[in-house]
Design a protein around this motif. Structure first.
Motif, PDB file in Angstrom:
ATOM      1  N   GLY A  47      15.208   0.402  -9.682  1.00  0.00           N
ATOM      2  CA  GLY A  47      15.067   1.205  -8.469  1.00  0.00           C
ATOM      3  C   GLY A  47      13.735   1.893  -8.294  1.00  0.00           C
ATOM      4  O   GLY A  47      13.593   2.779  -7.445  1.00  0.00           O
ATOM      5  N   ILE A  48      12.700   1.495  -9.059  1.00  0.00           N
ATOM      6  CA  ILE A  48      11.393   2.141  -8.959  1.00  0.00           C
ATOM      7  C   ILE A  48      10.515   1.376  -7.975  1.00  0.00           C
ATOM      8  O   ILE A  48      10.416   0.147  -8.031  1.00  0.00           O
ATOM      9  CB  ILE A  48      10.705   2.215 -10.333  1.00  0.00           C
ATOM     10  N   ALA A  49       9.884   2.105  -7.071  1.00  0.00           N
ATOM     11  CA  ALA A  49       8.968   1.518  -6.092  1.00  0.00           C
ATOM     12  C   ALA A  49       7.653   2.274  -6.115  1.00  0.00           C
ATOM     13  O   ALA A  49       7.616   3.463  -6.429  1.00  0.00           O
ATOM     14  CB  ALA A  49       9.581   1.573  -4.686  1.00  0.00           C
ATOM     15  N   LEU A  50       6.570   1.581  -5.794  1.00  0.00           N
ATOM     16  CA  LEU A  50       5.305   2.277  -5.595  1.00  0.00           C
ATOM     17  C   LEU A  50       5.426   3.171  -4.373  1.00  0.00           C
ATOM     18  O   LEU A  50       6.094   2.819  -3.395  1.00  0.00           O
ATOM     19  CB  LEU A  50       4.164   1.287  -5.383  1.00  0.00           C
ATOM     20  N   SER A  51       4.775   4.301  -4.418  1.00  0.00           N
ATOM     21  CA  SER A  51       4.787   5.200  -3.263  1.00  0.00           C
ATOM     22  C   SER A  51       4.095   4.523  -2.091  1.00  0.00           C
ATOM     23  O   SER A  51       3.285   3.604  -2.250  1.00  0.00           O
ATOM     24  CB  SER A  51       4.070   6.505  -3.604  1.00  0.00           C
TER      25      SER A  51
END
Length: 263
Positions: A244-248
Motif C-alpha cells: 500500500g505504499i505510493a510515492l507522494s
C-alpha cells in the motif's frame, strides 16, 4: 512472455536453489553490492532494448541540483559544506504504466520465484509493488552528457537491470559505508573528500543483462557523465517491504513530470 525460464539464464542462476541464495546473500552482506552478469538471456535483453528505443520519446527528461544527502539546504551550514554542496543529476524516465503488459520486464517483476529470491538475499519478509501506477518499473535513459551526481539512497536497497551500455563512461561508482545513517554519523570529512575528487569511487563493471542489487543508503554513489551517441538504458525494479505504499504526488511530479492523479 510470461515464463521466467524463458527470460532468466537458468543455467547459471537457479533462483530456487538454497545454496545459490546463500552465496548471493553473503556477497551482498559483505560487499554491499551483488552483480549477476548475464542474468537475463541475450535475446530477451535485445527485446527490452528495442522496447526502450521505441518508447524513448515518451520519457520525461529533467536536470536537477541536489546534495549528496538528498535533503533541503541546512541554513546553519555554508553552501560549500558537504551537507549543502550541490551536484547535478540529469536523466530521462518512462514509468510503469508505459511498460507494455507483455514486456519481459513485467514478467520478471511479477514473478513470485524472483521475489522470493530477492527476499532471501535482501533479508526481507515480503516485497510488494508500489500502490501508484508509475513507480514499480522505471526505465532510465542517459544520453551524452547526462549523469547521476553523488548521492545516498533513501531506501535500504536498489534493484537494477542494465539494458544498454553507452559508448564511453556512464560508469557506476561507489564508496562503501561512506556514512552510518543508523547512528546519525554523516561522515562529512569523507563525503567532502569524495565530492572534491580527492577520494575516488570504486567503479562497478557490468554488461547488458546484468542484475545488480545494491545497498545505497550508506554507500555514496554516482553514474559518471555519458559520452557518445549511444544512450545508457537501465531498468529500476522498485519494491516495498510493506503493502500500500505510493510515492507522494510531489515526488511523482518531481521524478516523472506528472502524477498518477493526471493519468
Amino acid at each position: 512472455m510470461s515464463d521466467l525460464k524463458e527470460i532468466v539464464n537458468n543455467e547459471d542462476y537457479n533462483l530456487n536453489d538454497s545454496s545459490f541464495r546463500a552465496r548471493c546473500k553473503n556477497t551482498l552482506d559483505q560487499q554491499g553490492v551483488l552483480v549477476l552478469e548475464n542474468f537475463i538471456q541475450a535475446s530477451v535483453i535485445q527485446q527490452i532494448k528495442q522496447e526502450g528505443e521505441a518508447n524513448q520519446h515518451l520519457a520525461y527528461f529533467c536536470q536537477q541540483s541536489h546534495s549528496a544527502y538528498l535533503t533541503p539546504p541546512y541554513n546553519n551550514f555554508p553552501a560549500q559544506h558537504p551537507q549543502n554542496y550541490q551536484v547535478m543529476s540529469s536523466k530521462g524516465c518512462i514509468t510503469d504504466d508505459q511498460i507494455a503488459q507483455d514486456s519481459p520486464l513485467r514478467s520478471v517483476y511479477d514473478s513470485q520465484d524472483f521475489r522470493q529470491f530477492l527476499c532471501h538475499v535482501l533479508g526481507e519478509q515480503s516485497l510488494y509493488e508500489y500502490a501508484d501506477p508509475l513507480s514499480s518499473i522505471n526505465l532510465h535513459y542517459a544520453r551524452a552528457g547526462e549523469e547521476l551526481g553523488w548521492h545516498f539512497d533513501n531506501s535500504s536497497f536498489a534493484i537494477t537491470l542494465l539494458v544498454q551500455k553507452p559508448e564511453a563512461d556512464g560508469v557506476f561508482e561507489y564508496v562503501k559505508d561512506a556514512r552510518n545513517s543508523s547512528q546519525g554519523d554523516m561522515n562529512y570529512p569523507l563525503v567532502e573528500s569524495i565530492l572534491q575528487g580527492s577520494v575516488k569511487g570504486t567503479p562497478l563493471s557490468m554488461e547488458p543483462g546484468a542484475l545488480v542489487l545494491f545497498r545505497g543508503r550508506d554507500s555514496l554513489h554516482r553514474v559518471t557523465p555519458v559520452k557518445g551517441d549511444t544512450t545508457r538504458m537501465l531498468v529500476v525494479l522498485a519494491y516495498n517491504s510493506q503493502p500500500g505504499i505510493a510515492l507522494s504526488e510531489f515526488a511523482q511530479e518531481t521524478f516523472y513530470g506528472r502524477s498518477a492523479k493526471a493519468c
